[in-house]
Write an enzyme that holds these catalytic residues in place. Structure first.
Site, PDB file in Angstrom:
ATOM      1  N   THR A   5       0.799  -1.235   0.000  1.00 44.49           N
ATOM      2  CA  THR A   5       0.000   0.000   0.000  1.00 44.49           C
ATOM      3  C   THR A   5       0.828   1.280   0.000  1.00 44.49           C
ATOM      4  OG1 THR A   5      -1.601   1.267   1.299  1.00 44.49           O
ATOM      5  CG2 THR A   5      -0.116  -0.130   2.538  1.00 44.49           C
ATOM      6  N   TYR A  62      -2.112   0.079   9.833  1.00 44.65           N
ATOM      7  CA  TYR A  62      -2.381  -0.682   8.602  1.00 44.65           C
ATOM      8  C   TYR A  62      -1.143  -0.656   7.702  1.00 44.65           C
ATOM      9  CZ  TYR A  62      -3.920  -1.463   3.847  1.00 44.65           C
ATOM     10  OH  TYR A  62      -3.998  -1.913   2.554  1.00 44.65           O
TER      11      TYR A  62
HETATM   12  N1  UFG Z   1     -13.273  10.849   1.337  1.00 45.63           N
HETATM   13  C1  UFG Z   1     -14.243  11.780   1.638  1.00 45.63           C
HETATM   14  N2  UFG Z   1     -15.448  11.304   2.067  1.00 45.63           N
HETATM   15  C2  UFG Z   1     -15.735   9.971   2.215  1.00 45.63           C
HETATM   16  C3  UFG Z   1     -14.731   9.032   1.893  1.00 45.63           C
HETATM   17  C4  UFG Z   1     -13.490   9.509   1.470  1.00 45.63           C
HETATM   18  O1  UFG Z   1     -14.035  12.976   1.522  1.00 45.63           O
HETATM   19  O2  UFG Z   1     -16.852   9.626   2.630  1.00 45.63           O
HETATM   20  C5  UFG Z   1     -11.962  11.322   0.883  1.00 45.63           C
HETATM   21  C6  UFG Z   1     -10.835  10.925   1.789  1.00 45.63           C
HETATM   22  O3  UFG Z   1     -10.654  11.873   2.828  1.00 45.63           O
HETATM   23  C7  UFG Z   1      -9.649  10.880   0.824  1.00 45.63           C
HETATM   24  C8  UFG Z   1     -10.292  10.442  -0.500  1.00 45.63           C
HETATM   25  O4  UFG Z   1     -11.682  10.715  -0.363  1.00 45.63           O
HETATM   26  O5  UFG Z   1      -9.130  12.158   0.655  1.00 45.63           O
HETATM   27  C9  UFG Z   1     -10.112   8.974  -0.789  1.00 45.63           C
HETATM   28  O6  UFG Z   1     -10.518   8.236   0.356  1.00 45.63           O
HETATM   29  P1  UFG Z   1     -10.665   6.654   0.353  1.00 45.63           P
HETATM   30  O7  UFG Z   1     -11.167   6.285   1.714  1.00 45.63           O
HETATM   31  O8  UFG Z   1     -11.426   6.217  -0.827  1.00 45.63           O
HETATM   32  O9  UFG Z   1      -9.166   6.135   0.155  1.00 45.63           O
HETATM   33  P2  UFG Z   1      -7.839   6.483   0.994  1.00 45.63           P
HETATM   34  O10 UFG Z   1      -7.011   7.376   0.142  1.00 45.63           O
HETATM   35  O11 UFG Z   1      -8.144   6.957   2.353  1.00 45.63           O
HETATM   36  O12 UFG Z   1      -7.183   5.044   1.187  1.00 45.63           O
HETATM   37  C10 UFG Z   1      -6.919   4.166   0.120  1.00 45.63           C
HETATM   38  C11 UFG Z   1      -7.111   2.740   0.603  1.00 45.63           C
HETATM   39  C12 UFG Z   1      -6.103   2.402   1.666  1.00 45.63           C
HETATM   40  C13 UFG Z   1      -4.740   2.668   1.175  1.00 45.63           C
HETATM   41  C14 UFG Z   1      -4.608   4.063   0.642  1.00 45.63           C
HETATM   42  C15 UFG Z   1      -3.288   4.235   0.004  1.00 45.63           C
HETATM   43  O13 UFG Z   1      -8.416   2.586   1.117  1.00 45.63           O
HETATM   44  O14 UFG Z   1      -6.224   1.037   2.015  1.00 45.63           O
HETATM   45  O15 UFG Z   1      -5.623   4.329  -0.331  1.00 45.63           O
HETATM   46  O16 UFG Z   1      -3.155   5.482  -0.537  1.00 45.63           O
HETATM   47  F1  UFG Z   1      -3.842   2.523   2.183  1.00 45.63           F
END
Ligand code: UFG
Length: 340
Positions: free
Chosen positions: A119, A143
């Site tokens: 990741t 994680y």
């Molecule tokens: N976001 C929102 N509202 C929501 C959900 C997400 O604004 O309801 C934002 C988050 O703050 C972030 C972006 O959308 O800025 C993407 O969020 P995700 O939860 O879709 O993905 P993440 O970037 O947090 O995490 C993903 C994977 C992880 C991994 C990571 C690596 O879920 O397992 O990418 O970059 F570690």
């Protein structure tokens, strides 16, 4: 020539797409999955599913003994960054320690190739964008740390026992099987694209944008969304490259999209407004994560087939539309685990 593979977590989101790609090549695939997050229906006909937990050492030993295996792909993991901040030991043990035990068992059973689902969370808040494989490692959550534990175990398994490994550090896996067979079905769903789609469809409350005051052009976080079928293809290419030695690759499209960009893309493909609320920042979210994937391109010829956010959102939307209940087997996340 047909090859035989063991795929842990092959009933999960990314794993199931890799299994589909292996079956399409005519390979023999055995999936091991405890089905706490995975779905029976995500394992396509042609693969064999063994419902088992990797923490069950005697069971794992018996499965691995039934070789030979051309390679082991390891996807099985808890994967919620936020949850890991609340339950660090659960992640370090279930992902980290269990992953290391799997590697040890693979070595005992003569497995010579191992591909790890890793990741971008390893990079914390990086100093330079885009992020290449030389960027400083500083996991921003238990994680990410748990995946680093496994990467390090693979390093030593290679050095001492000759196990060849590919560590594939995904940025934001997204989209769904272009043929419509597989998609994203998490419980709870925390990922931006499926949440935005379901909000647009009126199937859930408005999307809360986590933070609008970041130092980015529109104030929201920027991520590198990569199509899950492109990820699957990268696994096949990384596997082939193992004949020359172990590899570590960052996997993204090299393009950053803000939360508002994603909302606009979802609105364009659904033809509906995504109802929004502007909320506080989510703990642990780095402002910008964008991959430099030149290394895997240079060394394996990998190139994304679906680099456009519109295509990523379109395939995700098609699957959500056709599967309002996901795989329809809501067993409920990982709630029966022991909380440490
Ligand atoms: N976001 C929102 N509202 C929501 C959900 C997400 O604004 O309801 C934002 C988050 O703050 C972030 C972006 O959308 O800025 C993407 O969020 P995700 O939860 O879709 O993905 P993440 O970037 O947090 O995490 C993903 C994977 C992880 C991994 C990571 C690596 O879920 O397992 O990418 O970059 F570690």
């Amino acid at each position: 020539m047909q090859q035989r593979f063991l795929v842990t977590g092959g009933a999960g989101y990314v794993g199931s797409h890799l299994v589909a790609a292996l079956i399409e090549r005519g390979d023999e695939v055995v999936v091991v999955d405890n089905l706490r997050q995975g779905h029976r229906a995500a394992v396509l006909a042609g693969a064999r599913l063994i419902e088992a937990d990797l923490a069950d050492a005697p069971r794992l030993d018996a499965i691995l003994a039934d070789g030979p295996w051309h390679a082991v792909f390891h996807f099985a993991a808890l994967s919620l960054v936020g949850e890991s901040m609340a339950q660090p030991f659960r992640y370090l043990l279930d992902n980290g320690a269990t992953g290391i035990a799997l590697i040890a068992a693979c070595v005992r059973h003569g497995v010579t190739r191992f591909v790890l689902s890793s990741t971008a969370n390893l990079f914390g808040t990086p100093a330079r964008i885009p992020i290449d494989e030389e960027a400083a490692i500083d996991p921003s959550s238990p994680y990410g740390e748990s995946k680093l534990m496994i990467e390090r175990a693979l390093f030593w398994a290679g050095r001492v026992h000759g196990l060849r490994s590919a560590c594939l550090r995904y940025f934001n896996a997204a989209g769904a099987d272009p043929a419509g067979r597989l998609g994203e079905d998490h419980d709870p769903e925390t990922h931006l694209i499926p949440i935005a789609i379901d909000a647009a469809l009126g199937r859930r409350p408005p999307l809360t944008v986590f933070g609008t005051d970041y130092a980015t052009p529109d104030g929201t976080c920027i991520r590198d969304y990569i199509h899950v079928a492109d990820l699957a293809d990268a696994h096949l290419r990384a596997l082939a490259r193992l004949e020359e030695g172990s590899v570590i690759y960052n996997l993204g499209n090299g393009r950053g999209h803000s939360v508002r960009d994603v909302v606009r893309a979802v609105e364009a493909v659904t033809g509906r407004r995504v109802p929004l609320l502007e909320g506080a920042r989510r703990a642990g979210d780095p402002p910008v994560l964008v991959a430099a994937s030149e290394r895997i391109n240079r060394e394996t010829g990998w190139q994304p087939r679906y680099p456009d956010l519109a295509d990523i959102c379109r395939t995700a939307y098609a699957w959500r539309l056709a599967h309002p209940q996901g795989y329809g087997d809501r067993g409920g996340g990982a709630g029966d685990d022991i909380t440490l």
